[in-house]
Motif scaffolding. Structure first.
Motif, PDB file in Angstrom:
ATOM      1  N   LEU A 211      13.994   5.126  -0.975  1.00 37.83           N
ATOM      2  CA  LEU A 211      14.085   3.663  -0.980  1.00 37.83           C
ATOM      3  C   LEU A 211      12.743   3.009  -1.296  1.00 37.83           C
ATOM      4  O   LEU A 211      12.571   1.818  -1.088  1.00 37.83           O
ATOM      5  CB  LEU A 211      14.593   3.158   0.376  1.00 37.83           C
ATOM      6  N   ASP A 212      11.806   3.791  -1.812  1.00 36.61           N
ATOM      7  CA  ASP A 212      10.461   3.272  -2.042  1.00 36.61           C
ATOM      8  C   ASP A 212      10.468   2.068  -2.983  1.00 36.61           C
ATOM      9  O   ASP A 212       9.779   1.067  -2.742  1.00 36.61           O
ATOM     10  CB  ASP A 212       9.562   4.377  -2.596  1.00 36.61           C
ATOM     11  N   THR A 213      11.248   2.157  -4.063  1.00 40.23           N
ATOM     12  CA  THR A 213      11.314   1.025  -5.005  1.00 40.23           C
ATOM     13  C   THR A 213      11.874  -0.214  -4.332  1.00 40.23           C
ATOM     14  O   THR A 213      11.364  -1.337  -4.516  1.00 40.23           O
ATOM     15  CB  THR A 213      12.177   1.396  -6.225  1.00 40.23           C
ATOM     16  N   GLU A 214      12.918  -0.033  -3.529  1.00 37.78           N
ATOM     17  CA  GLU A 214      13.521  -1.170  -2.834  1.00 37.78           C
ATOM     18  C   GLU A 214      12.539  -1.804  -1.858  1.00 37.78           C
ATOM     19  O   GLU A 214      12.440  -3.038  -1.767  1.00 37.78           O
ATOM     20  CB  GLU A 214      14.772  -0.706  -2.091  1.00 37.78           C
ATOM     21  N   ILE A 215      11.777  -0.987  -1.137  1.00 37.79           N
ATOM     22  CA  ILE A 215      10.799  -1.519  -0.181  1.00 37.79           C
ATOM     23  C   ILE A 215       9.708  -2.288  -0.906  1.00 37.79           C
ATOM     24  O   ILE A 215       9.276  -3.361  -0.454  1.00 37.79           O
ATOM     25  CB  ILE A 215      10.214  -0.364   0.660  1.00 37.79           C
ATOM     26  N   GLN A 216       9.272  -1.786  -2.054  1.00 41.20           N
ATOM     27  CA  GLN A 216       8.230  -2.482  -2.827  1.00 41.20           C
ATOM     28  C   GLN A 216       8.711  -3.840  -3.327  1.00 41.20           C
ATOM     29  O   GLN A 216       7.906  -4.763  -3.503  1.00 41.20           O
ATOM     30  CB  GLN A 216       7.818  -1.639  -4.024  1.00 41.20           C
ATOM     31  N   THR A 217      10.010  -3.973  -3.583  1.00 37.98           N
ATOM     32  CA  THR A 217      10.526  -5.201  -4.201  1.00 37.98           C
ATOM     33  C   THR A 217      11.212  -6.133  -3.201  1.00 37.98           C
ATOM     34  O   THR A 217      11.901  -7.066  -3.608  1.00 37.98           O
ATOM     35  CB  THR A 217      11.514  -4.844  -5.331  1.00 37.98           C
TER      36      THR A 217
ATOM     37  N   ASP B   7       0.829  -1.200   0.000  1.00 38.12           N
ATOM     38  CA  ASP B   7       0.000   0.000   0.000  1.00 38.12           C
ATOM     39  C   ASP B   7       0.869   1.258   0.000  1.00 38.12           C
ATOM     40  O   ASP B   7       1.685   1.459   0.896  1.00 38.12           O
ATOM     41  CB  ASP B   7      -0.921  -0.019   1.227  1.00 38.12           C
ATOM     42  N   ARG B   8       0.673   2.082  -0.999  1.00 38.83           N
ATOM     43  CA  ARG B   8       1.499   3.285  -1.132  1.00 38.83           C
ATOM     44  C   ARG B   8       1.318   4.221   0.059  1.00 38.83           C
ATOM     45  O   ARG B   8       2.294   4.820   0.538  1.00 38.83           O
ATOM     46  CB  ARG B   8       1.127   4.013  -2.430  1.00 38.83           C
ATOM     47  N   HIS B   9       0.089   4.346   0.541  1.00 37.59           N
ATOM     48  CA  HIS B   9      -0.169   5.234   1.682  1.00 37.59           C
ATOM     49  C   HIS B   9       0.585   4.753   2.922  1.00 37.59           C
ATOM     50  O   HIS B   9       1.146   5.565   3.676  1.00 37.59           O
ATOM     51  CB  HIS B   9      -1.673   5.292   1.951  1.00 37.59           C
ATOM     52  N   ASP B  10       0.622   3.430   3.131  1.00 34.66           N
ATOM     53  CA  ASP B  10       1.382   2.879   4.253  1.00 34.66           C
ATOM     54  C   ASP B  10       2.855   3.252   4.148  1.00 34.66           C
ATOM     55  O   ASP B  10       3.494   3.655   5.125  1.00 34.66           O
ATOM     56  CB  ASP B  10       1.247   1.347   4.294  1.00 34.66           C
ATOM     57  N   ARG B  11       3.420   3.131   2.921  1.00 38.29           N
ATOM     58  CA  ARG B  11       4.843   3.433   2.736  1.00 38.29           C
ATOM     59  C   ARG B  11       5.126   4.912   2.978  1.00 38.29           C
ATOM     60  O   ARG B  11       6.149   5.268   3.557  1.00 38.29           O
ATOM     61  CB  ARG B  11       5.298   3.024   1.332  1.00 38.29           C
ATOM     62  N   GLU B  12       4.222   5.764   2.524  1.00 40.33           N
ATOM     63  CA  GLU B  12       4.417   7.205   2.725  1.00 40.33           C
ATOM     64  C   GLU B  12       4.384   7.563   4.206  1.00 40.33           C
ATOM     65  O   GLU B  12       5.163   8.409   4.675  1.00 40.33           O
ATOM     66  CB  GLU B  12       3.339   7.980   1.963  1.00 40.33           C
TER      67      GLU B  12
ATOM     68  N   ALA C 254       7.668   6.393   5.739  1.00 49.04           N
ATOM     69  CA  ALA C 254       8.773   7.253   5.303  1.00 49.04           C
ATOM     70  C   ALA C 254       8.766   8.588   6.039  1.00 49.04           C
ATOM     71  O   ALA C 254       9.818   9.129   6.385  1.00 49.04           O
ATOM     72  CB  ALA C 254       8.696   7.478   3.796  1.00 49.04           C
ATOM     73  N   SER C 255       7.588   9.102   6.321  1.00 51.24           N
ATOM     74  CA  SER C 255       7.501  10.393   7.005  1.00 51.24           C
ATOM     75  C   SER C 255       7.808  10.276   8.492  1.00 51.24           C
ATOM     76  O   SER C 255       8.126  11.279   9.143  1.00 51.24           O
ATOM     77  CB  SER C 255       6.105  11.004   6.815  1.00 51.24           C
ATOM     78  N   SER C 256       7.734   9.047   9.037  1.00 55.01           N
ATOM     79  CA  SER C 256       7.983   8.842  10.473  1.00 55.01           C
ATOM     80  C   SER C 256       9.408   8.405  10.765  1.00 55.01           C
ATOM     81  O   SER C 256       9.860   8.531  11.907  1.00 55.01           O
ATOM     82  CB  SER C 256       7.013   7.781  11.017  1.00 55.01           C
ATOM     83  N   ALA C 257      10.116   7.872   9.775  1.00 55.23           N
ATOM     84  CA  ALA C 257      11.437   7.289  10.003  1.00 55.23           C
ATOM     85  C   ALA C 257      12.476   8.358  10.316  1.00 55.23           C
ATOM     86  O   ALA C 257      12.369   9.507   9.873  1.00 55.23           O
ATOM     87  CB  ALA C 257      11.876   6.488   8.779  1.00 55.23           C
ATOM     88  N   LYS C 258      13.484   7.968  11.093  1.00 59.06           N
ATOM     89  CA  LYS C 258      14.564   8.888  11.445  1.00 59.06           C
ATOM     90  C   LYS C 258      15.532   9.090  10.283  1.00 59.06           C
ATOM     91  O   LYS C 258      16.297  10.041  10.266  1.00 59.06           O
ATOM     92  CB  LYS C 258      15.314   8.374  12.678  1.00 59.06           C
ATOM     93  N   HIS C 259      15.526   8.180   9.307  1.00 59.14           N
ATOM     94  CA  HIS C 259      16.265   8.363   8.059  1.00 59.14           C
ATOM     95  C   HIS C 259      15.261   8.613   6.945  1.00 59.14           C
ATOM     96  O   HIS C 259      14.095   8.247   7.054  1.00 59.14           O
ATOM     97  CB  HIS C 259      17.106   7.126   7.720  1.00 59.14           C
ATOM     98  N   ASP C 260      15.713   9.203   5.864  1.00 59.99           N
ATOM     99  CA  ASP C 260      14.840   9.457   4.719  1.00 59.99           C
ATOM    100  C   ASP C 260      14.655   8.159   3.930  1.00 59.99           C
ATOM    101  O   ASP C 260      15.568   7.707   3.231  1.00 59.99           O
ATOM    102  CB  ASP C 260      15.451  10.545   3.828  1.00 59.99           C
ATOM    103  N   LEU C 261      13.475   7.556   4.041  1.00 60.05           N
ATOM    104  CA  LEU C 261      13.190   6.303   3.336  1.00 60.05           C
ATOM    105  C   LEU C 261      12.458   6.525   2.018  1.00 60.05           C
ATOM    106  O   LEU C 261      12.202   5.556   1.295  1.00 60.05           O
ATOM    107  CB  LEU C 261      12.354   5.369   4.229  1.00 60.05           C
TER     108      LEU C 261
END
Length: 495
Positions: free
Chosen positions: A453-459, A435-440, A443-450
């Motif tokens: 890495l969206d493509t990597e997380i999806q795969t 789910d794209r909304h879950d990933r967003e 990413a907005s909560s992580a201490k690093h900029d994720l």
């Protein structure tokens, strides 16, 4: 051959690009080193994107800078850029050793560089971050349960933090039910010293595996937990709030033994002749229907938990002691309903939090210096936007780190977790989110900029994770150990 291959062709502080010759293979997530030969500084990059390069027929690769090491050996964030046409290559053994310095002692797997597992670079998080809260986010089948078993096995091995885990499926303690060859945490070589299991299983099974019977006393419970387990109306919440000044023992005795239909109210002036005059007087203003519903819910909950809830004995002192001794405490309740599981977890979590809070107030920060992680599976049940459903868990999320208590939030649906709770988490395991909304949200909560890495997380494949924690200066890709193979390795290393 084009002389631009394996050389940096473009750069800024946020991205590097280079070209690979035709036929060379590279994968998203692969790690590379760019050496600036003038300054002898090595820049580390992680592949985030690749495209065909028409002019050369090769691949144009884009990498995310994750750090650099100057000749003084100090690792820094990349605030400078390497010279144009600096050579690009894979990491070598020396650079793996440099990255290994940042890994914590709670080992969970091996570094992934693209599709390759780097077996000489184990990934672990430091136990020092556990009181800063941890999240595990993954869709079904991506390996959350295996991760938690490996994580607990590592905690048993190192004994640097206490971890509380409830198991309503009976898989963590002795292995997958129905599979005689499956193993669980009781088969860990250090289980006798580092694991305490409290169970509702048959005493013969409990004795065979060194488990203790689980007991929760009436005094350990709170009337407020009804709101955690049941969907209460406003009138029922009014009853709960009216009852808050009384002990749980008194409340339970009242609703088990009294007929609320005959209680005096603002419409009925009959005298009350029972043993709980104060409670009867207190609730006389409450709607009769709400009183009846609360009585029915209390009786239902006691029926659901009759295997381990009674009026006198309690396992909580033993549980608190085990956590203070940096053990993994497993609450083994196979076959229990969601309501019963939440009821138990709330009672134990409240006891941990209040104990640590009391010690902090009485003795100062040194008394709460140890770390305890309370794991919550399907955490959206108790940490959603609906504040009335959160109970003690929101309190721990907001204040727990001060007292050495962290939450382990495990869920498939991060979008359903209260954003204020997510913002408190300093360690995230992301194991594939469709789910794209879950990933967003993650990413907005992580201490690093994720976000990059969206493509990597999806795969991500099953058993792989992207880990972001304050203990490691960049997000890492990790192949989580398979639990039973990790057990074998621990047995081989055991003295």
């Amino acid at each position: 051959m084009d002389n631009r291959f394996h050389l940096l062709t473009g750069t800024d502080v946020l991205s590097y690009t280079w070209i690979l010759p035709p036929g060379d293979m590279i994968a998203v997530g692969e790690l590379a080193v760019i050496t600036d030969e003038r300054t002898k500084t090595r820049y580390f990059a992680r592949v985030t994107r690749m495209n065909h390069e028409p002019e050369t027929g090769g691949l144009l690769v884009t990498g995310l800078p994750i750090g650099c090491i100057s000749p003084d050996g100090i690792y820094r964030k990349p605030r400078t850029i390497p010279a144009l046409y600096s050579p690009v290559r894979p990491l070598d053994a020396d650079e793996n050793a440099i990255l290994r310095r940042f890994m914590g002692e709670l080992e969970v797997g091996f570094m992934m560089s693209g599709n390759q597992k780097v077996v000489d670079l184990p990934i672990g998080i430091p136990s020092s971050v556990l009181n800063q809260h941890l999240g595990v986010f993954a869709t079904t089948g991506m390996g959350k349960s295996n991760l938690m078993k490996v994580f607990c096995a590592s905690a048993i091995n190192t004994r640097n933090a206490g971890i509380l885990l409830t198991d309503p499926h009976g898989e963590y303690a002795t292995g997958q039910p129905g599979d005689p060859n499956s193993r669980g945490l009781v088969h860990h070589p250090k289980a006798q010293e580092g694991l305490s299991v409290f169970t509702i299983r048959d005493p013969a099974i409990a004795q065979e595996y060194g488990m203790k019977p689980l007991r929760i006393g009436h005094k350990d419970l709170s009337i407020a937990d009804l709101g955690l387990v049941f969907d209460l109306t406003a009138a029922q919440y009014e009853v709960v709030n009216l009852l808050m000044p009384f002990s749980t023992n008194e409340i339970i005795d009242f609703f088990i033994n009294e007929d609320v239909e005959s209680l005096p109210s603002h419409l009925r002036t009959t005298a009350y002749i029972g043993n709980h005059q104060d409670i009867a007087q207190r609730v006389r203003s409450a709607p009769a229907d709400a009183l009846r519903l609360v009585q029915r819910q209390i009786r239902t909950l006691l029926d659901l938990t009759s295997l381990f809830v009674d009026s006198s004995s309690s396992s909580l002192p033993e549980i608190l002691t085990a956590l203070d001794e940096n053990k993994v405490v497993l609450i083994d309740i196979p076959g229990m309903s969601d309501a019963a599981e939440l009821f138990i977890l709330s009672a134990i979590s409240r006891a941990i939090f209040k104990d640590r809070q009391r010690r902090f107030i009485e003795q100062g920060s040194a008394a709460a210096s140890g770390r305890v992680l309370i794991s919550i599976e399907e955490a959206q049940r108790v940490l959603s936007q609906r504040s009335e459903k959160t109970g003690v868990f929101r309190e721990i999320a907001m204040e727990g780190r001060k007292f050495g208590v962290g939450l382990g939030v495990i869920t498939q649906q991060p979008k359903n977790i209260d954003q204020r709770v997510l913002a408190q988490m300093n360690t995230l395991f992301v194991m594939g989110l469709a789910d794209r909304h879950d990933r967003e949200i993650i990413a907005s909560s992580a201490k690093h900029d994720l976000r990059v890495l969206d493509t990597e997380i999806q795969t991500l494949d099953r058993g792989d994770a992207v880990i972001s924690t304050v203990g490691i200066p960049f997000p890492v890709s990790c192949h989580i150990h398979y639990f039973e193979e990790y057990l074998d390795a621990l047995w081989e290393a055991a003295p």
